[in-house]
Design a protein around this motif. Structure first.
Motif, PDB file in Angstrom:
ATOM      1  N   LYS A 249      14.340   8.854 -86.312  1.00 58.71           N
ATOM      2  CA  LYS A 249      13.625   8.055 -86.835  1.00 58.71           C
ATOM      3  C   LYS A 249      13.796   8.668 -88.700  1.00 58.71           C
ATOM      4  CE  LYS A 249       8.869   9.060 -87.886  1.00 58.71           C
ATOM      5  NZ  LYS A 249       7.744  10.140 -86.590  1.00 58.71           N
ATOM      6  N   VAL A 250      13.631   7.231 -88.930  1.00 57.18           N
ATOM      7  CA  VAL A 250      14.218   7.198 -90.712  1.00 57.18           C
ATOM      8  C   VAL A 250      12.518   6.209 -91.190  1.00 57.18           C
ATOM      9  CG1 VAL A 250      14.432   4.648 -90.437  1.00 57.18           C
ATOM     10  CG2 VAL A 250      14.696   6.180 -91.801  1.00 57.18           C
ATOM     11  N   ASP A 251      11.653   7.182 -91.993  1.00 54.53           N
ATOM     12  CA  ASP A 251      10.265   6.238 -92.610  1.00 54.53           C
ATOM     13  C   ASP A 251      10.327   6.746 -94.289  1.00 54.53           C
ATOM     14  OD1 ASP A 251       8.032   5.290 -92.726  1.00 54.53           O
ATOM     15  OD2 ASP A 251       7.189   7.361 -90.991  1.00 54.53           O
ATOM     16  N   THR A 252       9.697   5.755 -94.366  1.00 55.17           N
ATOM     17  CA  THR A 252       9.920   6.042 -96.072  1.00 55.17           C
ATOM     18  C   THR A 252       8.231   6.597 -96.603  1.00 55.17           C
ATOM     19  OG1 THR A 252      11.219   4.602 -96.802  1.00 55.17           O
ATOM     20  CG2 THR A 252       9.683   4.787 -98.390  1.00 55.17           C
ATOM     21  N   VAL A 253       7.682   7.495 -97.206  1.00 52.51           N
ATOM     22  CA  VAL A 253       6.409   8.032 -97.858  1.00 52.51           C
ATOM     23  C   VAL A 253       5.709   7.512 -99.006  1.00 52.51           C
ATOM     24  CG1 VAL A 253       4.700   9.758 -97.688  1.00 52.51           C
ATOM     25  CG2 VAL A 253       6.893  10.084 -96.492  1.00 52.51           C
ATOM     26  N   SER A 254       4.709   6.693 -99.133  1.00 54.83           N
ATOM     27  CA  SER A 254       5.066   5.953-100.476  1.00 54.83           C
ATOM     28  C   SER A 254       4.457   7.265-101.427  1.00 54.83           C
ATOM     29  CB  SER A 254       3.515   4.818-100.424  1.00 54.83           C
ATOM     30  OG  SER A 254       3.185   4.403-101.562  1.00 54.83           O
ATOM     31  N   ALA A 255       5.053   7.303-102.829  1.00 58.15           N
ATOM     32  CA  ALA A 255       3.910   7.865-103.240  1.00 58.15           C
ATOM     33  C   ALA A 255       2.788   8.022-104.235  1.00 58.15           C
ATOM     34  CB  ALA A 255       4.839   8.113-105.015  1.00 58.15           C
ATOM     35  N   THR A 256       2.194   6.356-103.638  1.00 58.03           N
ATOM     36  CA  THR A 256       1.448   6.839-104.303  1.00 58.03           C
ATOM     37  C   THR A 256      -0.496   7.059-102.930  1.00 58.03           C
ATOM     38  OG1 THR A 256       1.655   3.860-105.199  1.00 58.03           O
ATOM     39  CG2 THR A 256      -0.924   4.447-104.473  1.00 58.03           C
ATOM     40  N   LEU A 257       0.276   6.872-102.030  1.00 55.56           N
ATOM     41  CA  LEU A 257      -0.050   7.470-100.790  1.00 55.56           C
ATOM     42  C   LEU A 257      -0.552   8.728-101.034  1.00 55.56           C
ATOM     43  CD1 LEU A 257      -1.598   7.623 -98.005  1.00 55.56           C
ATOM     44  CD2 LEU A 257       0.465   7.812 -96.838  1.00 55.56           C
ATOM     45  N   GLY A 258       0.432   9.004-101.554  1.00 52.87           N
ATOM     46  CA  GLY A 258       0.909  10.606-101.810  1.00 52.87           C
ATOM     47  C   GLY A 258      -0.173  11.448-102.581  1.00 52.87           C
ATOM     48  N   ASN A 259      -0.104  10.496-103.646  1.00 56.95           N
ATOM     49  CA  ASN A 259      -0.902  10.721-105.105  1.00 56.95           C
ATOM     50  C   ASN A 259      -2.089  11.284-104.546  1.00 56.95           C
ATOM     51  OD1 ASN A 259       1.250  11.322-106.688  1.00 56.95           O
ATOM     52  ND2 ASN A 259       1.302   9.135-107.674  1.00 56.95           N
ATOM     53  N   ASP A 260      -3.182   9.022-104.186  1.00 56.46           N
ATOM     54  CA  ASP A 260      -4.214   9.236-103.510  1.00 56.46           C
ATOM     55  C   ASP A 260      -4.683  10.993-102.488  1.00 56.46           C
ATOM     56  OD1 ASP A 260      -4.343   7.357-105.005  1.00 56.46           O
ATOM     57  OD2 ASP A 260      -4.199   5.897-103.060  1.00 56.46           O
ATOM     58  N   ALA A 261      -3.905  11.552-101.528  1.00 55.72           N
ATOM     59  CA  ALA A 261      -3.902  13.019-101.460  1.00 55.72           C
ATOM     60  C   ALA A 261      -4.552  13.974-102.033  1.00 55.72           C
ATOM     61  CB  ALA A 261      -2.859  12.711 -99.976  1.00 55.72           C
ATOM     62  N   LEU A 262      -3.311  13.830-102.457  1.00 59.61           N
ATOM     63  CA  LEU A 262      -3.000  14.981-103.698  1.00 59.61           C
ATOM     64  C   LEU A 262      -4.014  15.228-104.400  1.00 59.61           C
ATOM     65  CD1 LEU A 262      -1.756  17.624-104.710  1.00 59.61           C
ATOM     66  CD2 LEU A 262      -0.875  15.786-106.704  1.00 59.61           C
ATOM     67  N   SER A 263      -4.877  13.545-105.362  1.00 58.29           N
ATOM     68  CA  SER A 263      -6.607  13.569-106.096  1.00 58.29           C
ATOM     69  C   SER A 263      -7.480  14.338-105.054  1.00 58.29           C
ATOM     70  CB  SER A 263      -6.178  13.036-106.479  1.00 58.29           C
ATOM     71  OG  SER A 263      -7.303  12.315-107.518  1.00 58.29           O
TER      72      SER A 263
END
Length: 439
Positions: A249-263
């Motif tokens: 399995k290989v996948d890319t996690v968006s930094a934007t998604l992470g920032n939104d979840a973090l905020s």
């Protein structure tokens, strides 16, 4: 007169102690959020903010918050029946981690997944193909003479393994016929000198040649520990990766998604903490103020530990562990305050009520926290990936909450009472009259 002077001295000491603690709380809290500059040196902050883009760099963020690439592999069982699969797996992890660190991905993590799986996480990467090529390329193992000349490569190593003999952890290796001849000539010419073994251009180990090695096999002693010997053995055998890996399995996690979840998570946590503080103050009055102060200290100490302890990255499950730890800290204060209030309502003086309240609450506080600690340790040992992230923050949170509840809260309560807060109604309602001389 002496009694009044003693009381005045005690009050002065309490004012000084509380002032120092308040000043440290404010200063360290501000430094944690904003960092501080001291000439050319910049101390990075570690406390969270609602602006995810400006999270302090001192606090390591996991892949789900920072964005990047993660890959999962399965490792094939070795064809050699005598090979130790666990040793080869550790060697494979070490080689992959070494490659990623050498290429600038210092915050990448390589973890074992189940019995034969690996999970590789590399933050701040947008191109998965570059990372996959880096992981899949064979490791370059070289043997060099003292003057830096390469005399043998990893392809001439047939096997390498670890064993323990006469109190010493050692690495043994066997060479091909071509490698055995070369190694015999070089070791005969370098008795008393060191021969460097390099992996991907970096020195792995430089043992001293004690005698000419002519039989095609040799031993490197003085490894110090079984873990180091096993790792070195696997790396010496890593002309390619010690184990054959198949990408699952290989996948890319968006930094934007992470920032939104973090905020969103940080905002929710701040609102929740503020409501908890308000309810504590309404319910426990002055003790609620003490609990809120202790909770601020808890948060500061926890995030400081997260920033300075190695191997910890904050993930979304990790944030959940922090929030649960905050709940444990509040729960411990509730138990203590209820015991304290019971003593005060029964007519016991405030100082005696503090001592009795903490004494009566300790068994319940310790029982609740120890059971949670056991659960966190089990998750840390047997969990993988984000589950381990949750377990680490929960474990730290419970330890820090016990410290703040048992030490900090008691310290603050004792000194606030010493200031002259003798009115029991500041702490609770339904207080009985205190009998003269009752303790």
């Amino acid at each position: 007169m002496k009694k009044n002077r003693k009381r005045a001295n005690g009050k002065t000491k309490s004012i000084i102690a509380l002032t120092i603690v308040l000043a440290l709380t404010i200063v360290i809290g501000v430094v944690g959020v904003t960092g501080v500059s001291m000439g050319a040196y910049r101390l990075k902050g570690w406390m969270p903010t609602t602006d995810a883009a400006n999270w302090p760099a001192a606090l390591g963020l996991g892949l789900d918050l920072r964005g990047g690439v993660y890959v999962e592999y399965s490792a094939a069982q070795p064809t050699d029946s005598e090979a130790n699969f666990d040793t080869l797996m550790e060697g494979t992890i070490s080689v992959i981690q070494h490659r990623l660190t050498d290429k600038g991905y210092a915050e990448s993590t390589v973890q074992r997944l189940g019995s034969n799986g690996l999970r590789v996480e590399i933050p701040d990467v947008s191109d998965p193909s570059a990372v996959l090529e880096l992981i899949g390329n064979p490791a370059k193992l070289e043997f060099k003479t003292p003057d830096g000349n390469v005399f043998m490569e990893g392809s001439m190593v047939e096997t390498a393994g670890y064993y323990y003999d006469q109190g010493d952890h050692q690495v043994s290796f066997n060479l091909t016929s071509e490698g055995a001849k070369i190694f015999a000539d070089v070791t005969a010419a370098n008795i008393g000198n060191t021969l460097g073994i390099y992996l991907d251009g970096e020195l792995l180990i430089d043992p001293v040649v004690e005698s000419a090695i002519t039989g095609g096999s040799g031993v490197i002693n003085g490894m110090g520990s079984a873990e180091r010997a096993q790792t070195i053995a696997a790396q010496i055998q890593s002309g390619a990766l010690p184990l054959e890996l198949t990408q699952q399995k290989v996948d890319t996690v968006s930094a934007t998604l992470g920032n939104d979840a973090l905020s969103t998570s940080v905002t929710a946590a701040i609102i929740g903490i503020a409501l908890v503080m308000l309810l504590m103050i309404i319910r426990y009055r002055l003790n609620g103020v003490v609990a809120s102060w202790a909770l601020c200290i808890y948060i500061i100490v926890l995030f400081l530990l997260l920033a300075i302890l190695p191997g910890i990255q904050l993930t979304l499950p990790g944030l959940a562990g922090i929030v649960l730890g905050i709940g444990m800290a509040v729960d411990a204060n509730v138990i203590i305050f209820e015991r304290f209030n019971e003593e005060v309502r029964n007519g016991r003086p405030l100082k005696a009520a503090v001592r009795a309240g903490f004494k009566n609450a300790m068994s319940a506080v310790l029982d609740a926290n120890i059971t949670t600690l056991i659960a966190a340790v089990v998750l840390l040992i047997y969990g993988t990936g984000s589950i381990q992230g949750f377990a680490k923050t929960l474990l730290l949170g419970v330890v820090v909450s016990m410290f703040t509840a048992i030490v900090v809260t008691r310290f603050l309560m004792r000194h606030i009472i010493n200031l002259g807060a003798a009115n029991e109604k500041l702490f609770t309602s339904g207080v009985k009259a205190v009998k003269e001389g009752q303790v």
